[in-house]
Design a protein around this motif. Sequence first.
Motif, PDB file in Angstrom:
ATOM      1  N   ARG A 161      20.854   8.778  20.734  1.00  0.00           N
ATOM      2  CA  ARG A 161      21.502   9.470  19.619  1.00  0.00           C
ATOM      3  C   ARG A 161      20.483  10.391  18.960  1.00  0.00           C
ATOM      4  O   ARG A 161      19.444   9.939  18.475  1.00  0.00           O
TER       5      ARG A 161
ATOM      6  N   LYS B 294      23.538   8.714  28.601  1.00  0.00           N
ATOM      7  CA  LYS B 294      24.416   9.496  27.735  1.00  0.00           C
ATOM      8  C   LYS B 294      23.611   9.936  26.510  1.00  0.00           C
ATOM      9  O   LYS B 294      22.963   9.116  25.851  1.00  0.00           O
TER      10      LYS B 294
ATOM     11  N   GLN C  79      23.973  11.821  22.896  1.00  0.00           N
ATOM     12  CA  GLN C  79      24.868  12.313  21.864  1.00  0.00           C
ATOM     13  C   GLN C  79      24.077  13.160  20.865  1.00  0.00           C
ATOM     14  O   GLN C  79      23.089  12.696  20.300  1.00  0.00           O
TER      15      GLN C  79
ATOM     16  N   LEU D 242      24.277  14.872  17.290  1.00  0.00           N
ATOM     17  CA  LEU D 242      25.037  14.744  16.063  1.00  0.00           C
ATOM     18  C   LEU D 242      24.634  15.839  15.079  1.00  0.00           C
ATOM     19  O   LEU D 242      23.481  16.296  15.073  1.00  0.00           O
TER      20      LEU D 242
ATOM     21  N   VAL E  92      29.634  13.780  15.906  1.00  0.00           N
ATOM     22  CA  VAL E  92      29.202  14.129  17.258  1.00  0.00           C
ATOM     23  C   VAL E  92      29.541  15.586  17.556  1.00  0.00           C
ATOM     24  O   VAL E  92      30.692  16.008  17.456  1.00  0.00           O
TER      25      VAL E  92
ATOM     26  N   GLU F  31      28.429  15.527  23.722  1.00  0.00           N
ATOM     27  CA  GLU F  31      27.989  14.318  24.421  1.00  0.00           C
ATOM     28  C   GLU F  31      27.783  14.680  25.876  1.00  0.00           C
ATOM     29  O   GLU F  31      28.690  15.207  26.536  1.00  0.00           O
TER      30      GLU F  31
END
Length: 255
Positions: free
Chosen positions: A186, A234, A236, A238, A244, A247
Amino acid sequence: MKKIIGLLLVILLVSCKSTSDKIDSFVDAYNKSVAIELAKRPDSELSNTSAKKVSDSLVELTLNFKESMAEMENDTAIYTKLYPPLIAGAMKQERSFTDLINNKVSFKLILMTSDNKEFSNTLINKSNFDKLTSGIGDNVSFEDGSSEGLKAIIDLLNKSLPIENKQEGYTILKIDIEGEDTLLYRIQMDKKTDLSALKNNPAAKSLVKEEILRDPSIKNMFLSTTEYGINKMKIQYLDHTGAVLVEVLVSKTDF
């Protein structure tokens, strides 16, 4: 990350009584072992790593990266935060390491670029060792390829997060394991970095994926975790509110 840890975990059978002799044995075994490990791992981000006895109470551990200062400029802050807990976590798994720590031996961790420029110098000793390794069980092995080993590495990484890269305008918030085979990153962009065009934009998403695949540090991190059963990653992105933007999913076959 297992490849990095593999360079740092050395099996030492030390029966010497004096701390000085134990340091000598550690330094000798470390330097012999890492030469073998590096030869096995040509895709490692390290070109060399070595141990040096400075005194009866200090050992230098130097990690030499393959990239120059110019190439690593945006990543030095990240490595500076990540490596101390990783090294300390590796130390905790070996009795010989913890024996030296408990005998008030300090380890100076030095990170160097390919053009011999030092960008990090951190002391690991008895006073900060427990804090750096908190939450890491004594019986967890990074080397067994188990889910427990992977979780231990992720826990160590997250201890150093969040990490802010002001120059690029983003902060790495957290790394998680999603399902059984996916690593989840993230990354939050700051207010000044407008990436709203990425949202719901397949073309922009493809460009972001291409940039990810060209990043050697991401490649090394991902491919090393495949030994733990990780097949996908993965990422992401933000916005500053936590929503988000995009992605991106990559797999082993993409590299």
